[in-house]
Scaffold this active site. Structure first.
Site, PDB file in Angstrom:
ATOM      1  N   LYS A   1       0.873  -1.190   0.000  1.00  0.00           N
ATOM      2  CA  LYS A   1       0.000   0.000   0.000  1.00  0.00           C
ATOM      3  C   LYS A   1       0.900   1.226   0.000  1.00  0.00           C
ATOM      4  O   LYS A   1       1.418   1.613   1.030  1.00  0.00           O
ATOM      5  CB  LYS A   1      -0.872  -0.020   1.262  1.00  0.00           C
ATOM      6  CG  LYS A   1      -2.195   0.709   1.167  1.00  0.00           C
ATOM      7  CD  LYS A   1      -2.135   2.186   0.838  1.00  0.00           C
ATOM      8  CE  LYS A   1      -1.865   3.081   2.024  1.00  0.00           C
ATOM      9  NZ  LYS A   1      -1.827   4.517   1.662  1.00  0.00           N
TER      10      LYS A   1
ATOM     11  N   GLY B   1       6.476   4.940   8.492  1.00  0.00           N
ATOM     12  CA  GLY B   1       5.691   6.161   8.478  1.00  0.00           C
ATOM     13  C   GLY B   1       5.827   6.889   9.795  1.00  0.00           C
ATOM     14  O   GLY B   1       6.846   6.769  10.481  1.00  0.00           O
ATOM     15  N   SER B   2       4.793   7.619  10.146  1.00  0.00           N
ATOM     16  CA  SER B   2       4.878   8.476  11.327  1.00  0.00           C
ATOM     17  C   SER B   2       4.709   7.665  12.619  1.00  0.00           C
ATOM     18  O   SER B   2       4.086   6.610  12.628  1.00  0.00           O
ATOM     19  CB  SER B   2       3.785   9.535  11.249  1.00  0.00           C
ATOM     20  OG  SER B   2       2.514   8.910  11.242  1.00  0.00           O
ATOM     21  N   THR B   3       5.244   8.200  13.681  1.00  0.00           N
ATOM     22  CA  THR B   3       5.098   7.565  14.992  1.00  0.00           C
ATOM     23  C   THR B   3       3.623   7.542  15.396  1.00  0.00           C
ATOM     24  O   THR B   3       3.145   6.572  15.993  1.00  0.00           O
ATOM     25  CB  THR B   3       5.972   8.313  16.021  1.00  0.00           C
ATOM     26  OG1 THR B   3       7.349   8.134  15.619  1.00  0.00           O
ATOM     27  CG2 THR B   3       5.804   7.764  17.425  1.00  0.00           C
TER      28      THR B   3
ATOM     29  N   GLY C   1       2.042   4.707  13.552  1.00  0.00           N
ATOM     30  CA  GLY C   1       2.654   3.477  14.068  1.00  0.00           C
ATOM     31  C   GLY C   1       1.986   3.031  15.365  1.00  0.00           C
ATOM     32  O   GLY C   1       1.713   1.840  15.567  1.00  0.00           O
TER      33      GLY C   1
ATOM     34  N   GLU D   1       8.947   1.278  11.319  1.00  0.00           N
ATOM     35  CA  GLU D   1      10.048   2.229  11.080  1.00  0.00           C
ATOM     36  C   GLU D   1       9.432   3.612  11.139  1.00  0.00           C
ATOM     37  O   GLU D   1       8.670   3.986  10.250  1.00  0.00           O
ATOM     38  CB  GLU D   1      10.671   2.003   9.695  1.00  0.00           C
ATOM     39  CG  GLU D   1      11.359   0.672   9.518  1.00  0.00           C
ATOM     40  CD  GLU D   1      12.648   0.568  10.285  1.00  0.00           C
ATOM     41  OE1 GLU D   1      13.125   1.585  10.840  1.00  0.00           O
ATOM     42  OE2 GLU D   1      13.187  -0.548  10.355  1.00  0.00           O
TER      43      GLU D   1
ATOM     44  N   CYS E   1      13.684  10.414   7.051  1.00  0.00           N
ATOM     45  CA  CYS E   1      13.473  10.026   8.456  1.00  0.00           C
ATOM     46  C   CYS E   1      14.755  10.128   9.262  1.00  0.00           C
ATOM     47  O   CYS E   1      14.729  10.484  10.427  1.00  0.00           O
ATOM     48  CB  CYS E   1      12.903   8.619   8.528  1.00  0.00           C
ATOM     49  SG  CYS E   1      13.916   7.402   7.685  1.00  0.00           S
TER      50      CYS E   1
ATOM     51  N   GLU F   1       9.658  16.421  15.242  1.00  0.00           N
ATOM     52  CA  GLU F   1      10.064  16.130  13.872  1.00  0.00           C
ATOM     53  C   GLU F   1       9.313  17.077  12.941  1.00  0.00           C
ATOM     54  O   GLU F   1       8.087  17.109  12.943  1.00  0.00           O
ATOM     55  CB  GLU F   1       9.726  14.671  13.518  1.00  0.00           C
ATOM     56  CG  GLU F   1      10.189  14.305  12.128  1.00  0.00           C
ATOM     57  CD  GLU F   1       9.825  12.878  11.723  1.00  0.00           C
ATOM     58  OE1 GLU F   1       8.650  12.492  11.861  1.00  0.00           O
ATOM     59  OE2 GLU F   1      10.726  12.159  11.276  1.00  0.00           O
TER      60      GLU F   1
HETATM   61  P1  NAP Z   1       2.069   8.461   7.734  1.00  0.00           P
HETATM   62  O1  NAP Z   1       1.038   9.496   7.672  1.00  0.00           O
HETATM   63  O2  NAP Z   1       2.234   7.658   8.964  1.00  0.00           O
HETATM   64  O3  NAP Z   1       1.773   7.494   6.486  1.00  0.00           O
HETATM   65  C1  NAP Z   1       2.563   6.388   6.167  1.00  0.00           C
HETATM   66  C2  NAP Z   1       1.729   5.368   5.408  1.00  0.00           C
HETATM   67  O4  NAP Z   1       0.690   4.860   6.246  1.00  0.00           O
HETATM   68  C3  NAP Z   1       1.024   5.941   4.183  1.00  0.00           C
HETATM   69  O5  NAP Z   1       0.952   4.947   3.185  1.00  0.00           O
HETATM   70  C4  NAP Z   1      -0.354   6.257   4.736  1.00  0.00           C
HETATM   71  O6  NAP Z   1      -1.345   6.337   3.757  1.00  0.00           O
HETATM   72  C5  NAP Z   1      -0.577   5.075   5.641  1.00  0.00           C
HETATM   73  N1  NAP Z   1      -1.560   5.283   6.704  1.00  0.00           N
HETATM   74  C6  NAP Z   1      -2.047   6.451   7.194  1.00  0.00           C
HETATM   75  N2  NAP Z   1      -2.919   6.215   8.208  1.00  0.00           N
HETATM   76  C7  NAP Z   1      -2.958   4.864   8.365  1.00  0.00           C
HETATM   77  C8  NAP Z   1      -3.659   3.993   9.253  1.00  0.00           C
HETATM   78  N3  NAP Z   1      -4.474   4.455  10.193  1.00  0.00           N
HETATM   79  N4  NAP Z   1      -3.459   2.662   9.143  1.00  0.00           N
HETATM   80  C9  NAP Z   1      -2.617   2.170   8.222  1.00  0.00           C
HETATM   81  N5  NAP Z   1      -1.932   2.933   7.341  1.00  0.00           N
HETATM   82  C10 NAP Z   1      -2.104   4.273   7.412  1.00  0.00           C
HETATM   83  O7  NAP Z   1       3.507   9.024   7.429  1.00  0.00           O
HETATM   84  P2  NAP Z   1       3.884  10.138   6.383  1.00  0.00           P
HETATM   85  O8  NAP Z   1       3.567  11.446   6.968  1.00  0.00           O
HETATM   86  O9  NAP Z   1       3.323   9.781   5.069  1.00  0.00           O
HETATM   87  O10 NAP Z   1       5.469   9.915   6.286  1.00  0.00           O
HETATM   88  C11 NAP Z   1       6.375  10.644   7.020  1.00  0.00           C
HETATM   89  C12 NAP Z   1       6.768   9.901   8.286  1.00  0.00           C
HETATM   90  O11 NAP Z   1       7.400   8.676   7.963  1.00  0.00           O
HETATM   91  C13 NAP Z   1       7.778  10.673   9.108  1.00  0.00           C
HETATM   92  O12 NAP Z   1       7.440  10.606  10.469  1.00  0.00           O
HETATM   93  C14 NAP Z   1       9.070   9.922   8.869  1.00  0.00           C
HETATM   94  O13 NAP Z   1      10.037  10.067   9.877  1.00  0.00           O
HETATM   95  C15 NAP Z   1       8.606   8.532   8.725  1.00  0.00           C
HETATM   96  N6  NAP Z   1       9.583   7.718   7.998  1.00  0.00           N
HETATM   97  C16 NAP Z   1      10.291   6.778   8.687  1.00  0.00           C
HETATM   98  C17 NAP Z   1      11.255   6.025   8.035  1.00  0.00           C
HETATM   99  C18 NAP Z   1      12.059   4.973   8.758  1.00  0.00           C
HETATM  100  O14 NAP Z   1      12.638   4.133   8.085  1.00  0.00           O
HETATM  101  N7  NAP Z   1      12.123   4.961  10.070  1.00  0.00           N
HETATM  102  C19 NAP Z   1      11.489   6.227   6.678  1.00  0.00           C
HETATM  103  C20 NAP Z   1      10.762   7.213   6.020  1.00  0.00           C
HETATM  104  C21 NAP Z   1       9.799   7.944   6.685  1.00  0.00           C
HETATM  105  P3  NAP Z   1      -1.648   7.745   3.020  1.00  0.00           P
HETATM  106  O15 NAP Z   1      -0.372   8.483   2.902  1.00  0.00           O
HETATM  107  O16 NAP Z   1      -2.189   7.326   1.708  1.00  0.00           O
HETATM  108  O17 NAP Z   1      -2.637   8.468   3.871  1.00  0.00           O
END
Ligand code: NAP
Ligand code: MG
Length: 479
Positions: free
Chosen positions: A177, A229-231, A234, A251, A285, A382
């Site tokens: 996804k 994705g985001s904490t 997560g 992650e 990240c 962040e």
């Molecule tokens: P996000 O909002 O958490 O989204 C990540 C993914 O999860 C997207 O595909 C999103 O879909 C999906 N999603 C959203 N709500 C969900 C739910 N309730 N259940 C299941 N999936 C759901 O993160 P983001 O803002 O896109 O990305 C930035 C974050 O990712 C930052 O905090 C960054 O630090 C972190 N990150 C971490 C790493 C690592 O390796 N540690 C690497 C890269 C990024 P949609 O986007 O389609 O809504």
């Protein structure tokens, strides 16, 4: 772009689900649309993945054959490098200077690294500890089943491959996804995998939003979830999987320190510190977003970093000269500007930048804030934008305490010529990865993941297989 559809069971699977617009972040213009897949579409994808998992064509495939498939997949991606780099730049706004030299080559390298693993994954014979020679015992390592892969928009291609490559090497089947903001590289990847010869249903893509991800998280047919994705999300996922104890790796976010020691080679430390937070406009990240420099050299270091930032040409991500591209969306732009504002209101000093770039799209100037207040939002939160928060320090003990004063623990950077001190700091820093005299340098062989609220589990290296394989003990009486 033509309307995008899910990819399920080796075919393009159109649906009547409502559509979501996909924007070009460099212009704000709509470039296409995707379905907002719901439970029904997710169920079809999971069922296709389960059927493929149970098919002898995949389940009983010799490890060497799986190795060849992964290499062929890497070959096809390599042959498609230019097209894939352009697509990733158009979709994510990341300058092609990076997608063509980092994103696509890294994805190929990860596929090749994991192509080497199917033939090395094995259980082991084990002499029983209390039963003696009348028993024969050994372990088997078996793929967990269907895995759900959820990735964010900042490194859509690389982060998908970080999950896919070991999952496929382990013999799992996957439902990916991608983020709604960046759906295209995942789809192209799925078509390449099919062309490489992966059986239909081994690699499925469902498009949609957070609700689609949630449906995947909740699906009982998914054995394991790998989320980046985001904490915040997560934590929601962890709460959801409590009901059925799905395996899960997370992650998550970071607020990683860059520590410059007094003896550092400033010719590499300064550009390194700048690249760590301004490449991809800070949407990384493990970006080094908190800078610690010795008080006596503080001004020199900040002037240097601001000077490097000024050379980051702002422009169209598809122009090879561009080094500073846009943030992913209006929402991300608003969030970054609001956090800069809140940090300044709370007492941080704006050293440079801080404004939206006056052009179409979601561009923010490379920004440096200065604060010594560990409660300042700039120190703690962040931002996920091109914002460096700098703090002077007086001695080593103090800088370690400040660097570790974070809810996150994804990465840390140390710049010094004194390698003994560097390795001592590597032991003291609470981070999943410590980079010494370098930055932005993950490696497929090296485990990657977070301490504290930066996540659960490790990706990359051999360690990742703990998440995609179950270990089974077989204990037989033979005498
Ligand atoms: P996000 O909002 O958490 O989204 C990540 C993914 O999860 C997207 O595909 C999103 O879909 C999906 N999603 C959203 N709500 C969900 C739910 N309730 N259940 C299941 N999936 C759901 O993160 P983001 O803002 O896109 O990305 C930035 C974050 O990712 C930052 O905090 C960054 O630090 C972190 N990150 C971490 C790493 C690592 O390796 N540690 C690497 C890269 C990024 P949609 O986007 O389609 O809504
Ligand atoms: Mg996009």
């Amino acid at each position: 772009m033509p309307p995008a559809h899910n990819y399920i069971g080796g075919v393009i699977a159109a649906t009547h689900a409502p559509r979501i617009d996909v924007l070009n972040p460099a212009t704000g213009e709509v470039i296409g649309d995707i379905p907002r897949s719901g439970k029904g579409e997710v169920d079809s994808a999971v069922q296709a993945a389960r059927a493929a998992f149970d098919e002898p064509a995949w389940r009983d495939m010799a490890p060497a054959a799986r190795e060849r498939l992964l290499h062929r997949f890497a070959d096809l991606l390599e042959a498609d490098a230019q097209g894939m780099a352009r697509l990733e730049s158009l979709d994510s706004g990341k300058p092609i200077a990076f997608t063509s030299t980092i994103d696509v080559p890294y994805a190929v390298a990860w596929l090749r690294y994991y192509a080497g693993w199917p033939t090395k994954l094995a259980g082991k014979a084990q002499a029983p500890a209390i039963h003696g020679p009348s028993f024969h015992a050994y372990t088997l390592r078996e793929p967990v089943g269907v895995v759900g892969l959820i990735v964010p928009w900042n490194y859509p291609l690389i982060l998908a491959v970080w999950k896919l490559a070991p999952a496929l090497a382990a013999g799992c089947t996957v439902v990916l996804k991608p983020a709604q903001n960046t759906p295209y590289s995942a789809l192209r990847l799925a078509h390449l995998a099919r062309e490489a010869g992966f059986p239909p249903g081994v690699f499925n893509v469902v498009l949609g939003d957070g609700g689609t991800g949630q449906a995947l998280v909740e699906h009982p047919g998914v054995a394991k979830l790998s989320f980046t994705g985001s904490t915040r999300v997560g934590k929601q996922i962890l709460a959801s999987v409590a009901s059925d104890l799905k395996r899960v790796t997370l992650e998550l976010g970071g607020k990683s320190p860059t520590i410059i020691l007094p003896d550092a080679d400033m010719h590499s430390a300064i550009p390194g510190a700048a690249q760590s937070v301004f490449v991809h406009a800070g949407q990384i990240c493990f970006a080094g977003t908190r800078l610690f420099a010795p008080r006596k050299q503080f001004q020199q270091v900040l002037d240097g970093i601001a000077g490097v930032a000024a050379t980051f040409g702002v422009g169209d991500p598809l122009d090879p000269a561009t080094l500073l591209g846009p943030l992913i969306s209006q929402a991300q732009l608003d969030s970054v500007l609001a956090r800069i504002d809140a940090s300044v209101k709370a007492g941080a000093t704006l050293f440079c930048g801080g404004r939206q770039v006056p052009r179409a799209g979601y561009y923010v100037e490379p920004t440096i804030l200065v604060t010594e207040d560990r409660a300042n939002p700039g120190f703690r939160e962040e931002f996920f934008g091109p914002v460096l928060v700098a703090t002077p320090y007086d001695d080593l003990e103090q800088v370690v305490a400040m660097a570790n004063d974070s809810d996150y623990g994804l990465a840390a950077h140390v710049h010094t010529r004194d390698l003994a001190t560097a390795h001592q700091l590597a032991r003291k820093l609470q981070a999943g990865t410590v980079w010494i005299n370098t930055q932005l340098a993950p490696d497929p062989a090296m485990p990657f993941g977070g301490f504290k609220q930066s996540g659960w589990g490790r990706e990359n290296g051999e360690d990742v297989f703990d998440h995609y394989l179950e270990t089974k003990s077989v204990i037989a009486r033979i005498g």
